[in-house]
Design an enzyme around this catalytic site. Structure first.
Site, short mmCIF file in Angstrom:
data_model
loop_
_atom_site.label_atom_id
_atom_site.label_comp_id
_atom_site.label_asym_id
_atom_site.label_seq_id
_atom_site.Cartn_x
_atom_site.Cartn_y
_atom_site.Cartn_z
N ASP A 47 7.90 6.42 -6.93
CA ASP A 47 8.13 6.89 -5.55
C ASP A 47 6.83 7.42 -4.95
OD1 ASP A 47 7.95 9.29 -6.89
OD2 ASP A 47 9.80 10.15 -6.08
N SER A 48 5.74 7.38 -5.75
CA SER A 48 4.41 7.59 -5.19
C SER A 48 4.15 6.57 -4.08
CB SER A 48 3.34 7.49 -6.29
OG SER A 48 3.54 6.33 -7.06
N ASP A 86 11.60 3.84 -9.90
CA ASP A 86 11.69 5.30 -9.82
C ASP A 86 12.78 5.68 -8.81
OD1 ASP A 86 10.77 7.79 -10.49
OD2 ASP A 86 8.94 7.68 -9.30
N LYS A 116 13.74 5.30 -13.65
CA LYS A 116 13.12 6.57 -14.08
C LYS A 116 13.72 7.71 -13.25
CE LYS A 116 8.68 7.89 -13.01
NZ LYS A 116 8.93 9.16 -12.29
N GLU A 118 13.34 11.89 -12.45
CA GLU A 118 12.60 13.15 -12.60
C GLU A 118 13.57 14.26 -13.02
OE1 GLU A 118 10.10 14.42 -9.39
OE2 GLU A 118 9.10 12.47 -9.26
N GLU A 185 4.08 14.68 -17.22
CA GLU A 185 3.07 14.76 -16.16
C GLU A 185 2.48 16.17 -16.09
OE1 GLU A 185 4.13 13.04 -12.39
OE2 GLU A 185 2.37 13.90 -11.39
#
Ligand code: KIV
Length: 279
Positions: A47-48, A86, A116, A118, A185
């Site tokens: 999602d960057s 993501d 993915k 978070e 991270e």
């Protein structure tokens, strides 16, 4: 040796064999194709996307539709890498049903091999439900940009024993509910080493030192395609931005001076045909 499509068992086996796993982000067809050709194991449509491609201030505004649009383009380029999507902010927070539905869209509509998620306090139960629905999940702990405000901003996580312990517990919980790997991270290298040693599933680090089972970077950081900032943990292998700007300036100059296009970039028509045109 003939290259085969990467699978989840291959990723798990890499840890057992001590072979480092490589992961890079991609958001479009050309870069995904280059990354796949270069032999990277996992391509993450992070999602960057929101920051390095769509120009948002942070990742929070990214929508399911934006993610699906870009994952589909990446999917068309991939022959070998494992494709992980993501899940964007609020797409796996409302309920288990909603999270399964959204994760399912990544697999069914966009062709992902895995999703993915978070970490946030309620994510373990949601992850369990998604895994039980048959969808492979990669967890993400440490600096989780979707909840960065709660974490006190974009800073290293797990520098005090209590926080490091909580990271270890989160990692173990992700493993227990069936994740096949975990991104660490911005975690101190020695904490990442402890987590990596404790887990059977591979850890993939970004700003988490050399002892993780694999490493991931945001491709736009490593290629110099994102000019706003470069995180301390990101290594820039090439700085393409000045080269791109130089090429564009050259195009402008050549067009303005009438140098481009020349004969080699033009098409011809036979003289006799030209003569027949009435104007
Ligand atoms: O969104 C992303 O690109 C990521 C990576 C930094 C792991 O989550």
């Amino acid at each position: 040796m003939e290259r085969k499509k990467m699978t989840i068992p291959d990723i798990l086996e890499a840890k057992n064999k001590g072979k480092k796993i490589t992961m890079l982000t991609a958001y479009d067809f050309p870069l995904a194709s280059f990354i796949d050709q270069a032999g990277i194991d996992i391509i993450l449509v992070g999602d960057s996307l929101g920051m390095v491609v769509l120009g948002y201030e942070n990742t929070l505004p990214v929508t399911m539709e934006e993610m699906l649009h870009h994952i589909k383009a990446v999917k068309r380029a991939i022959k070998y890498a494992l494709l992980v999507g993501d899940m964007p902010y609020l797409s796996f927070h409302k309920s288990k049903e909603d999270a399964i539905y959204n994760a399912g869209r990544f697999i069914k509509e966009a062709g992902c091999d895995a999703v993915k998620l978070e970490y946030y306090p309620g994510v373990i139960e949601i992850t369990k439900a998604i895994v039980q629905a048959g969808i492979p999940v990669m967890g993400h702990i440490g600096l989780t940009p979707q909840t960065a405000i709660q974490l006190g901003g974009f800073k290293v996580q797990g520098r005090e024993a209590k926080a490091a312990q909580a990271l270890l517990e989160a990692a173990v919980s992700f493993e227990e509910v069936g994740c096949f790997s975990i991104v660490l991270e911005c975690v101190p290298d020695k904490v990442a080493k402890i987590i990596t040693g404790k887990l059977k599933i591979p850890t993939i680090g970004i700003g988490a030192g050399p002892d993780c089972d694999g490493q991931v970077l945001v491709t736009h950081d490593m290629l110099g395609l994102f000019e706003r900032f470069l995180p301390k943990f990101a290594k820039q292998y090439i700085n393409l931005a000045p080269q791109i700007i130089e090429a564009i300036k050259k195009f402008k100059e050549e067009v303005e001076k009438g140098v481009f296009p020349d004969k080699s970039h033009s098409f011809t028509i036979p003289e006799e045909e030209l003569k027949k045109i009435k104007y």
